[in-house]
Design an enzyme around this catalytic site. Structure first.
Site, PDB file in Angstrom:
ATOM      1  CE1 TYR A 140     139.443  28.098  33.935  1.00 25.46           C
ATOM      2  CE2 TYR A 140     137.598  27.661  33.821  1.00 25.46           C
ATOM      3  CZ  TYR A 140     138.555  28.136  34.407  1.00 25.46           C
ATOM      4  OH  TYR A 140     138.002  29.862  35.110  1.00 25.46           O
TER       5      TYR A 140
ATOM      6  CG  HIS B 119     123.553  26.617  16.195  1.00 26.89           C
ATOM      7  ND1 HIS B 119     122.241  26.018  15.846  1.00 26.89           N
ATOM      8  CD2 HIS B 119     122.950  26.464  17.382  1.00 26.89           C
ATOM      9  CE1 HIS B 119     121.754  25.164  16.142  1.00 26.89           C
ATOM     10  NE2 HIS B 119     122.011  25.715  17.117  1.00 26.89           N
TER      11      HIS B 119
ATOM     12  NE  ARG C 196     115.766  25.940  18.791  1.00 23.83           N
ATOM     13  CZ  ARG C 196     115.176  27.732  19.558  1.00 23.83           C
ATOM     14  NH1 ARG C 196     114.347  27.198  20.784  1.00 23.83           N
ATOM     15  NH2 ARG C 196     115.304  28.619  18.144  1.00 23.83           N
TER      16      ARG C 196
END
Length: 750
Positions: A127, A82, A36
């Site tokens: 967006y 993931h 990580r």
């Protein structure tokens, strides 16, 4: 870690809570470290970044493709590789797309991806649109060529690469920050041209030192034009140890009377800078600044204007103050912690990073060449079979038409392998036209040349290194650019002190007998004419500037400091000094001084001892003060006397019994604290009985006069009339004329 496991009657394993929590936390910490938070030295990526890049490549979002909604990429990432929150994946994606965060962005974003002023102001992923940046090709171009190992994804339904086959030391190029369990990483970004230059030097000189590599890598190169002001020696130490810090300072210039800031340190917000400066203006800590403006726009991403109050303001010290007190100068922690090719996290020096990455790169290149060689040999093998079939086309067709198992017959008749036989049977008839023989032989010739070249390269370490070098240079040719963050030498910034920010007007500080203190404007103030509380009177007064401090000396020999500008006005009756300092109980205040740091004072006790002290040595930030004058038994503190210019000055001392001594001031030592040296001889027994003591000591120069007071009588003596009393320091001195055997005090007149 040994664990005590007990199998219960129902077959359930039972752990002690201690061992279970230890194992659970260790497993968690190893996951956070390895999967990580820390980057891999091979491709410089954390797992989430690697998965985003790989998922985008699988979606066909290369640099030449059309943009696609970011939500599509995030969905693929968290659905296939993931299994974490979508916001975490999207934020990692945004970071790789911001040109002010990444030195070489890996993602090309369209839409609102945040701004330098507010990096987290990006639009939602529904967006924005994105595709891979051209630089991502450095990581991905060799992925399908047998270069890296693969591993199953979290649910085992597909494979993902363990690392990407980077063609450059990406771990240094974009930098990375991360917090794991018990360790963290802070790797700064660098310039691709410098890093690859050092890498090539390391390839040719495997034992190269950090000093040699720094001929190529000057230091970190952030995605901002602000200056790196860390000393080269500190940068070298950082590269040698893998740990250290970097300091960056904003770029500014004068445009007329105004100061214009054109570049800010990495990840510093212009709006935050303006807030910090405005807060100081409101707190009246920047009296020399009149106004602030933010003129940043698309053409000038950073343009902050500071308007001085007048043309007379010296902007150099003003900017130094702002560098020291705002984020216009910022320090970045460096901790080059990464997962090495051995799979273990470690803080690595520069030469170790490059040598390990080269080991990975040479292995990757070898695997790529071997993969290609295997493909070439496989193709040549198939072409050999195809050529045999072509030369015996009629017989081959006959076998295929008449035999039940043509594959076995073909293999036996023409001594073909199973692969060749399958390839012949899969070949379309139109490929066996007359023209095909020339094509087959041409392809064989070309492939044989490639095979020879591949085998030669794989068999020669020197040729392999040359190939790696050429490929590294190709990355420089395609993506190399000039350094953005100049490395310069600058003096250390210093903030204005409280005294420097104060207005410098003359003041008179007054202390009453009962310890009430106040400050009045001007030096013309008559302290005796002020009003005092009933039963109280003037005790001490000192003249100085409002930006100076006031030193108070008490009867125990301790000195204290208060700020003159903070004292109450002389229009009132002041406030108790004990409200600002904590002197021992029962002491009186015997001295009040104001001056500059290097002003000299004569400090003495009536026991006949004293020394010269600097004003700064009397100052104390402690409310309990500091020990300044050590008193002999029976001795008392005398009012300090200003020395002024020590050269040519003399000390005149008088005892209450009318003995006076004159000697050069150079005979007294300059000390920070202590009892001092003997000024005039006073027998200790007579001092303790208070029968004889020194009543006054003053500094006198040629041209001045001395006035000796005895009751209502006084005696004036010019300097040249004091020769009779001149002697060695520490002597008893000579008797004054009749009538002055009981001296009260002495004063020096100009």
């Amino acid at each position: 870690m040994s664990q005590q496991v007990i199998i219960g009657e129902d077959g359930v394993e039972q752990f002690s809570l201690k061992h279970y929590t230890e194992k659970a936390y260790l497993d968690y910490s190893m996951y956070v470290i390895l999967d990580r938070a820390l980057p891999n030295i091979a491709d410089g990526l954390k797992p989430v970044q690697r998965r985003i890049i790989y998922a985008m490549s699988e979606l066909g979002l290369k640099a030449g493709a059309k943009y696609k909604k970011s939500a599509r990429t995030v969905g693929d990432v968290i659905g296939k590789f993931h299994p974490h929150g979508d916001s975490a994946a999207y934020e990692a994606m945004v970071l790789m797309a911001q040109p002010f965060s990444y030195r070489y962005p890996l993602i090309d974003g369209q839409g609102n991806w945040g701004s330098q002023d507010d990096p987290k102001s990006f639009a939602a992923m529904r967006y924005t649109e994105s595709k891979l940046h051209g630089f991502a090709d450095v990581l991905l171009s060799e992925l399908g060529q047998g270069t890296v190992d693969w591993q199953p994804n979290f649910d085992g339904t597909m494979d993902e690469p363990k690392v990407l086959p980077s063609r450059a030391p990406s771990v240094l190029l974009n930098g990375v920050t991360g917090i794991a369990v018990g360790m963290a990483t802070d790797i700064p970004p660098h310039n691709v041209r410098e890093v690859i230059g050092a890498t090539i030097h390391m390839l040719e000189n495997p034992k190269a030192t950090v000093t040699e590599l720094m001929e190529f890598v000057q230091g970190p190169d952030y995605p901002t034009e602000a200056e790196i002001i860390t000393a080269p020696a500190d940068i070298q130490k950082m590269y040698e140890t893998g740990k250290g810090s970097m300091r960056m300072r904003a770029i500014w210039q004068k445009e007329g009377p105004d100061v214009v800031i054109t570049a800010l340190p990495h990840q510093v917000s212009g709006s935050k800078i303006l807030e910090q400066i405005a807060a100081q203006m409101q707190a009246k800590k920047l009296p020399m600044v009149a106004d602030l403006r933010d003129e940043s726009d698309h053409e000038n991403p950073t343009r902050l204007v500071i308007v001085p109050r007048s043309n007379r303001v010296d902007v150099e010290p003003m900017m130094n103050h702002l560098f020291a007190s705002t984020d216009l100068e910022r320090t970045y922690r460096i901790n080059m912690n990464m997962i090495g090719i051995d799979g273990r996290p470690q803080v690595k020096p520069l030469n170790r990073i490059l040598s390990e990455w080269l080991e990975f790169r040479i292995d990757t290149t070898t695997r790529r060449l071997q993969f290609r060689l295997d493909k070439v040999l496989e193709r040549l093998h198939k072409l050999d079979g195809l050529l045999i079939a072509f030369l015996n086309i009629d017989e081959v067709i006959h076998i295929i038409r008449t035999e039940d198992e043509p594959k076995k017959v073909l293999m036996a008749r023409f001594e073909l392998s199973e692969v060749q036989a399958d390839y012949i049977l899969d070949t379309k008839l139109r490929q066996l036209a007359r023209l095909e023989e020339m094509k087959i032989r041409a392809e064989q010739e070309e492939l044989n040349k490639e095979r020879e070249n591949l085998e030669t390269t794989l068999g020669s370490p020197r040729r392999l290194k040359t190939l790696v070098k050429k490929e590294l240079q190709a990355v420089v040719d395609e993506y190399g650019d000039d350094r953005r963050s100049p490395i310069v030498s600058r003096a250390e910034a210093r903030a204005f002190s409280e005294e420097e920010l104060m207005t410098t007007e003359p003041v008179t500080v007054v202390l009453s007998e009962k310890g009430w203190i106040r400050s009045g404007k001007g030096h013309e103030l008559d302290p005796a004419a002020l009003s005092y509380k009933s039963g109280d009177n003037l005790h001490l007064a000192a003249r100085g500037k409002s930006n100076q401090s006031v030193v108070i000396l008490d009867s125990s020999g301790r000195s204290y400091t208060v700020a003159a500008h903070s004292l109450p006005s002389a229009r009132g009756q002041g406030e108790p000094l004990t409200g600002r300092i904590n002197p021992p109980s029962g002491v009186r205040f015997e001295g009040l001084l104001m001056g500059k740091a290097d002003d000299l004072y004569l400090l003495a006790s009536d026991a006949g001892y004293g020394f010269i002290v600097k004003y700064e040595d009397l100052q104390s930030k402690n409310k309990a003060g500091k020990a300044a004058l050590t008193l002999p038994k029976g001795g008392r503190v005398l009012q300090p006397s200003p020395v002024g210019e020590a050269e040519g000055a003399n000390v005149v001392a008088v005892s209450n019994e009318g003995r006076m001594l004159l000697f050069p001031i150079a005979d007294l030592p300059v000390m920070a604290r202590g009892k001092g040296n003997k000024i005039i001889g006073i027998p200790s027994a007579r001092l303790q009985a208070r029968e004889e003591f020194m009543v006054g000591v003053q500094v006198i120069r040629a041209g001045q006069s001395l006035r000796v007071h005895a009751g209502k009588r006084y005696l004036n003596m010019k300097f040249n009339e004091l020769d009779h009393y001149a002697g060695e320091r520490g002597r008893r001195g000579n008797k004054l004329p009749r009538g002055f055997q009981k001296v009260d005090r002495i004063e020096v007149l100009d």
